[in-house]
Design a protein around this motif. Structure first.
Motif, short mmCIF file in Angstrom:
data_model
loop_
_atom_site.label_atom_id
_atom_site.label_comp_id
_atom_site.label_asym_id
_atom_site.label_seq_id
_atom_site.Cartn_x
_atom_site.Cartn_y
_atom_site.Cartn_z
N VAL A 2 -28.54 -15.72 42.04
CA VAL A 2 -28.22 -14.71 41.04
C VAL A 2 -27.57 -15.43 39.86
N VAL A 3 -28.06 -15.18 38.66
CA VAL A 3 -27.47 -15.76 37.46
C VAL A 3 -26.39 -14.81 36.95
N VAL A 4 -25.21 -15.34 36.70
CA VAL A 4 -24.09 -14.55 36.20
C VAL A 4 -23.73 -15.05 34.79
N LEU A 5 -23.81 -14.16 33.82
CA LEU A 5 -23.39 -14.48 32.45
C LEU A 5 -22.01 -13.88 32.24
N ASP A 6 -21.03 -14.75 32.09
CA ASP A 6 -19.63 -14.33 32.00
C ASP A 6 -19.26 -14.04 30.55
N GLY B 213 -21.47 -14.61 48.17
CA GLY B 213 -22.22 -15.86 48.09
C GLY B 213 -21.42 -16.91 47.37
N PRO B 214 -21.73 -18.18 47.63
CA PRO B 214 -20.98 -19.27 46.97
C PRO B 214 -21.22 -19.25 45.47
N LEU B 215 -20.13 -19.31 44.70
CA LEU B 215 -20.24 -19.21 43.25
C LEU B 215 -20.09 -20.61 42.65
N PHE B 216 -21.16 -21.05 42.00
CA PHE B 216 -21.19 -22.34 41.31
C PHE B 216 -21.05 -22.03 39.81
N ALA B 217 -19.94 -22.43 39.22
CA ALA B 217 -19.68 -22.12 37.82
C ALA B 217 -19.88 -23.38 36.97
N LEU B 218 -20.64 -23.24 35.89
CA LEU B 218 -20.91 -24.38 35.01
C LEU B 218 -19.70 -24.63 34.12
N ASP B 219 -19.23 -25.87 34.18
CA ASP B 219 -18.01 -26.23 33.45
C ASP B 219 -18.03 -27.74 33.20
N PRO B 220 -17.65 -28.19 32.00
CA PRO B 220 -17.69 -29.63 31.71
C PRO B 220 -16.85 -30.48 32.66
N GLU B 221 -15.85 -29.87 33.29
CA GLU B 221 -14.99 -30.63 34.21
C GLU B 221 -15.53 -30.64 35.64
N GLY B 222 -16.69 -30.06 35.86
CA GLY B 222 -17.23 -29.95 37.20
C GLY B 222 -17.93 -31.21 37.68
N LEU C 187 -24.84 -18.41 40.18
CA LEU C 187 -24.76 -19.45 39.18
C LEU C 187 -24.15 -18.84 37.92
N ALA C 188 -22.93 -19.22 37.61
CA ALA C 188 -22.17 -18.55 36.54
C ALA C 188 -22.08 -19.43 35.30
N PHE C 189 -22.27 -18.78 34.13
CA PHE C 189 -22.27 -19.47 32.85
C PHE C 189 -21.35 -18.73 31.89
N GLY C 190 -20.44 -19.47 31.25
CA GLY C 190 -19.56 -18.87 30.26
C GLY C 190 -20.24 -18.78 28.91
N SER C 191 -19.57 -18.17 27.97
CA SER C 191 -20.12 -18.07 26.62
C SER C 191 -20.04 -19.44 25.95
N GLU C 192 -20.92 -19.66 24.96
CA GLU C 192 -20.95 -20.96 24.29
C GLU C 192 -19.65 -21.24 23.55
N ARG C 193 -19.01 -20.21 23.07
CA ARG C 193 -17.81 -20.40 22.25
C ARG C 193 -16.56 -20.61 23.10
N THR C 194 -16.40 -19.80 24.15
CA THR C 194 -15.13 -19.83 24.90
C THR C 194 -15.28 -20.32 26.34
N GLY C 195 -16.46 -20.52 26.82
CA GLY C 195 -16.65 -20.97 28.19
C GLY C 195 -16.33 -19.87 29.20
N LEU C 196 -15.98 -20.28 30.39
CA LEU C 196 -15.69 -19.33 31.48
C LEU C 196 -14.36 -18.63 31.24
N THR C 197 -14.29 -17.38 31.61
CA THR C 197 -13.01 -16.69 31.60
C THR C 197 -12.16 -17.20 32.76
N SER C 198 -10.86 -17.05 32.63
CA SER C 198 -9.97 -17.50 33.72
C SER C 198 -10.24 -16.72 35.00
N GLU C 199 -10.63 -15.46 34.87
CA GLU C 199 -10.90 -14.64 36.04
C GLU C 199 -12.10 -15.17 36.81
N ASN D 61 -27.03 -24.68 24.31
CA ASN D 61 -27.31 -23.26 24.19
C ASN D 61 -27.28 -22.62 25.57
N LEU D 62 -26.84 -21.36 25.67
CA LEU D 62 -26.71 -20.69 26.95
C LEU D 62 -28.03 -20.68 27.71
#
Length: 267
Positions: free
Chosen positions: A127-131, A191-200, A214-226, A247-248
């Protein structure tokens, strides 16, 4: 746009009808229906079982010629559905006319059914998650990618409506090929949540399970803390130093391709 030229001898041609009836049907259905903007959106929606309430075009012969060349599998269905109306009447029904001068309204898939698909305990595709996405066109492009890779669905968090007409237009009607819903982080499927992050961890060292989120944050702010707190794994895409982001839709494409190339996605 110039007036279409019709061949009166063409067997699929249909003279423009009084637009009152299809336009009246359209206006009654529009508040609750999904706008399918353009030939390709209607084609894809039909292929994946959409219930189409009304379909109009300013050039029926041209639309059916497209079907002959690009969508023979739904050509007869299109012929039965499409009503030709004057261009001005067609243009009054849509936010901006599509080059194919085709538009339709369809019933939105049942939310309960989509949630059941997303929550299925034995998912065979992620499942693709757009945060907190912001760009409607990017969200539509992600739906199109998810459908192409056979992902279980696309979930958005935040205020963006994933069924907004601009998102559906960007998805080319492929919302009907996958489960698309808006949820809170607390409502995300298991399900296991794999979040895209530069520190990953570098994604090339990982195998993404079929049941992953598979979770993706916005291009401007990235993942939310939640969302980041909910993540089981942080994953990074390879990126040259000093390049700030992708690009997202590109990030989603790279991630889904990695999933498919390491054992996911049936051939």
């Amino acid at each position: 746009m110039t007036d279409p030229v019709h061949d009166p001898s063409a067997p699929t041609a249909q003279s423009p009808v009084d637009p009152v009836e299809p336009v009246a049907v359209w206006r009654r259905a529009a508040p609750e229906a999904v706008l399918l903007d353009g030939f390709h959106a209607l084609k894809h929606a039909l292929r994946f079982g959409a219930e189409v309430l009304v379909a109009v075009t300013a050039d029926r012969a041209a639309a059916l010629a497209l079907a002959d060349g690009l969508a023979a599998d739904v050509r007869d269905t299109l012929a039965a559905l499409l009503t030709e109306i004057p261009y001005a009447a067609y243009a009054s029904l849509v936010p901006r006319p599509h080059p194919t001068a085709v538009a339709a309204l369809a019933v939105r898939p049942d939310r309960a059914g989509n949630l059941a698909k997303l929550a299925h305990a034995t998912r065979t595709a992620p499942v693709v998650v757009l945060d907190q996405p912001r760009n409607l066109g990017n969200a539509g492009a992600v739906v199109r990618l998810a459908a192409g890779f056979g992902a279980t669905g696309v979930v958005t968090t935040g205020t963006l409506d994933p069924w907004h007409p601009t998102v559906v237009r960007g998805g080319a009607g492929l919302h009907f090929a996958t489960a698309v819903e808006r949820l809170t982080v607390d409502e995300l499927p298991s399900g296991p949540l794999f979040a895209l992050d530069p520190e990953g961890e570098d994604i090339r060292s990982l195998k993404l399970p079929d049941e992953a989120l598979l979770a993706f944050g916005s291009e401007r702010t990235g993942l939310t803390s939640e969302l980041r707190a909910r993540a089981d794994h942080l994953v990074a895409l390879p990126m040259r130093p000093q390049v700030s982001s992708y690009n997202l839709a590109t990030s989603v494409a790279m991630t889904l391709y990695h999933w498919s190339a390491t054992g996911g996605a049936p051939a």
